[in-house]
Design a protein around this motif. Structure first.
Motif, PDB file in Angstrom:
ATOM      1  N   GLN A   1      20.216  21.742  21.579  1.00  0.00           N
ATOM      2  CA  GLN A   1      20.890  23.001  20.800  1.00  0.00           C
ATOM      3  C   GLN A   1      22.285  23.247  21.598  1.00  0.00           C
ATOM      4  OE1 GLN A   1      19.337  26.897  21.179  1.00  0.00           O
ATOM      5  NE2 GLN A   1      17.394  25.793  22.139  1.00  0.00           N
ATOM      6  N   ASP A   2      22.461  23.067  22.939  1.00  0.00           N
ATOM      7  CA  ASP A   2      23.681  23.125  23.460  1.00  0.00           C
ATOM      8  C   ASP A   2      24.730  22.328  22.927  1.00  0.00           C
ATOM      9  OD1 ASP A   2      22.487  24.776  25.651  1.00  0.00           O
ATOM     10  OD2 ASP A   2      22.199  23.316  27.269  1.00  0.00           O
ATOM     11  N   ALA A   3      24.333  21.121  22.452  1.00  0.00           N
ATOM     12  CA  ALA A   3      25.503  20.283  21.683  1.00  0.00           C
ATOM     13  C   ALA A   3      26.090  21.247  20.647  1.00  0.00           C
ATOM     14  CB  ALA A   3      24.806  19.160  21.012  1.00  0.00           C
ATOM     15  N   ALA A   4      25.162  21.899  19.826  1.00  0.00           N
ATOM     16  CA  ALA A   4      25.693  22.773  18.610  1.00  0.00           C
ATOM     17  C   ALA A   4      26.361  23.848  19.179  1.00  0.00           C
ATOM     18  CB  ALA A   4      24.280  23.364  17.890  1.00  0.00           C
TER      19      ALA A   4
ATOM     20  N   VAL B   1      16.015  27.617  13.013  1.00  0.00           N
ATOM     21  CA  VAL B   1      14.495  27.325  12.918  1.00  0.00           C
ATOM     22  C   VAL B   1      14.211  28.890  11.920  1.00  0.00           C
ATOM     23  CG1 VAL B   1      12.255  27.702  13.809  1.00  0.00           C
ATOM     24  CG2 VAL B   1      14.154  26.198  15.118  1.00  0.00           C
ATOM     25  N   GLN B   2      14.788  29.788  12.104  1.00  0.00           N
ATOM     26  CA  GLN B   2      14.418  30.826  11.481  1.00  0.00           C
ATOM     27  C   GLN B   2      14.809  30.738  10.043  1.00  0.00           C
ATOM     28  OE1 GLN B   2      15.981  33.875  13.908  1.00  0.00           O
ATOM     29  NE2 GLN B   2      14.326  34.638  14.816  1.00  0.00           N
ATOM     30  N   ALA B   3      15.894  30.438   9.741  1.00  0.00           N
ATOM     31  CA  ALA B   3      16.603  30.230   8.388  1.00  0.00           C
ATOM     32  C   ALA B   3      15.784  29.397   7.689  1.00  0.00           C
ATOM     33  CB  ALA B   3      18.050  29.806   8.372  1.00  0.00           C
TER      34      ALA B   3
ATOM     35  N   GLY C   1      15.734  15.557  18.813  1.00  0.00           N
ATOM     36  CA  GLY C   1      16.625  15.545  17.406  1.00  0.00           C
ATOM     37  C   GLY C   1      17.012  16.999  17.161  1.00  0.00           C
ATOM     38  N   GLY C   2      16.923  18.144  18.222  1.00  0.00           N
ATOM     39  CA  GLY C   2      17.336  19.376  17.870  1.00  0.00           C
ATOM     40  C   GLY C   2      19.056  19.259  17.774  1.00  0.00           C
TER      41      GLY C   2
ATOM     42  N   ASP D   1      13.625  21.508  20.393  1.00  0.00           N
ATOM     43  CA  ASP D   1      14.990  22.280  20.799  1.00  0.00           C
ATOM     44  C   ASP D   1      16.060  22.426  19.790  1.00  0.00           C
ATOM     45  OD1 ASP D   1      16.435  23.173  22.971  1.00  0.00           O
ATOM     46  OD2 ASP D   1      17.566  21.254  23.273  1.00  0.00           O
ATOM     47  N   VAL D   2      15.524  22.803  18.339  1.00  0.00           N
ATOM     48  CA  VAL D   2      16.337  23.232  17.548  1.00  0.00           C
ATOM     49  C   VAL D   2      16.575  24.806  17.769  1.00  0.00           C
ATOM     50  CG1 VAL D   2      16.519  23.570  14.947  1.00  0.00           C
ATOM     51  CG2 VAL D   2      15.297  21.484  15.988  1.00  0.00           C
TER      52      VAL D   2
END
Length: 459
Positions: free
Chosen positions: A227-230, A48-50, A256-257, A42-43
């Motif tokens: 990733q919602d946290a971010a 992920v791309q970067a 750990g996303g 869930d990153v």
């Protein structure tokens, strides 16, 4: 945290480690697996791309393909880029300001702001030797004020009283005035949360921030939201000048996303991670150590720090002196060691910091981390007489049956404890003069002995 990601990546890494030569095809295959592992954790996709692009650029260059050990060189590249995406190094709080340094805690309801405020107060008091005061500006949830008062009493810091009929800005201004009179170093301000971001909430916290001008504004967010946290942190960061993020409930987050996405998406450092409800469950976030844990390299530095901080040094010194002088390790000593381990979060709290855990099947890890073996062992020892603890050789069949009945266990459990005691007694005799390294070896052996009959295949 990171269990699923570690398990996925450790298999990929193990295959690369022993290869004498890597090709661009090998690297493409490896980065494809890393990409899938990150997405499953869930990153956030942009992260992920970067990350994959940076790994590819470095991996197909001189750094890896021309290396004498290309498999290990690629692992180093992955570790370096994971570290960079999480912020490279630990970021400290800025407390170098005229007292009191005001720290504003922001976040959604249920993220753990109030508990984190208490934990941070304890950390600042004990590790930074600061005089700390806490105040609640949450006028919508009366229980929050009482909860913070209880936490303040528990950790031994000052509490500034407030009530639901007051204005949040007035509360904090009065708290700052009182903190100055009391020569307080740090004032922690707990604020109101909502179930979702809304205009009223943002307007209130903006007004509060403008009125008190905090030196630190920390966004507290539940790691289990991934990733919602971010994304939530980004929304708060657009409304407030955040200085850092605190990830809570990381012990419940197997993916750990959030940890891998927050820094990249918000540009704000993760300063702390929180685990459990205990007031000592707050740790400084070290990106390089976390990257090592993700790649199944362990986090021995944090484990050593944990041992140094939470082990009773007087008891440890007495035991070391006793073992060094040739005196026999007895069941009282064993109970002390078991209690120290429980104080450090039990076996589960130590296991994820040891290298090689990704290679252990999930059912075996669950068998160890969910085991109630240590408390059971303490209960068995407590059922013995003082004479029996000092002289384990007295424990014949009838005594063991009596002890089992008193502890509410089977005689076989007492026999198993005695077998583990004998193993520990041997380890302790070998440990004499071994210092911290000896203690760590002993602890690893204890964990293997207590977790399951055959022990754990630690590397």
């Amino acid at each position: 945290m990171f269990e699923s990601l570690t398990q996925r990546l450790s298999g990929t890494i193990e295959r690369l480690r022993g290869r004498g030569r890597l090709t661009e095809e090998n690297i493409r295959e490896a980065t494809r697996e890393v990409r899938i592992a990150l997405l499953e954790a869930d990153v956030a996709l942009p992260v992920v791309q970067a990350l994959i692009e940076k790994i590819k650029v470095r991996a197909v260059g001189q750094e890896v393909l021309k290396s004498l050990t290309p498999g290990q060189a690629l692992i180093k590249v992955v570790r370096d880029e994971l570290t960079a995406v999480m912020g490279s190094t630990a970021t400290d709080l800025n407390l170098n300001v005229p007292a009191p340094a005001v720290i504003l805690m922001a976040g959604l309801q249920g993220a753990g702001k109030t508990t984190t405020t208490g934990k941070l107060a304890k950390l600042l008091k004990e590790k930074r030797k600061k005089k700390v005061m806490v105040v609640s500006a949450d006028v919508y949830r009366p229980a929050a004020i009482e909860q913070l008062k209880t936490l303040a009493e528990q950790v031994g810091v000052l509490f500034f009283a407030s009530s639901p009929d007051q204005d949040p800005v007035d509360i904090v201004k009065a708290a700052i005035a009182d903190a100055k009179k009391s020569f307080v170093d740090v004032l922690l301000v707990d604020t109101a949360g909502r179930l979702a971001i809304d205009e009223a909430m943002m307007a209130e916290i903006k007004a509060l921030h403008a009125a008190v001008n905090p030196v630190e504004t920390l966004f507290v967010v539940d790691a289990m939201t991934g990733q919602d946290a971010a994304n939530t942190a980004k929304a708060f960061g657009e409304a407030l000048p955040l200085t850092g993020v605190v990830l809570t409930k990381t012990d419940g987050d197997a993916r750990g996303g959030a940890a891998l996405s927050v820094r990249y998406i918000t540009g704000k450092p993760i300063k702390f991670t929180g685990t459990g409800e205990k007031v000592d469950g707050l740790d400084v976030f070290h990106p390089e150590r976390v990257a090592g844990r993700i790649l199944d390299m362990g986090d021995v530095l944090s484990l050593v720090e944990q041992v140094e901080q939470q082990v009773d040094k007087d008891k440890a010194a007495k035991l070391a002196e006793k073992v060094a002088s040739g005196k026999k390790f007895n069941l009282n000593d064993m109970r002390d060691q078991l209690e120290q381990m429980e104080n450090m979060g039990g076996i589960g709290g130590l296991m994820d910091k040891l290298p090689g855990l990704g290679q252990i099947p999930d059912h075996l890890k669950a068998q160890v981390t969910q085991s109630r073996e240590v408390p059971r062992m303490i209960a068995i020892i407590n059922s013995m007489t003082l004479k029996e603890r000092r002289n384990p050789g007295l424990l014949n069949g009838s005594r063991r049956a009596r002890i089992a009945k008193g502890a509410g266990v089977q005689p076989a459990d007492v026999n198993r404890l005695m077998k583990q005691y004998m193993q520990m007694e041997k380890m302790m005799s070998k440990m004499a003069g071994g210092g911290m390294k000896g203690m760590m070896r002993s602890m690893r052996g204890m964990m293997g002995a207590m977790g399951m009959k055959g022990g754990l295949p630690f590397r």
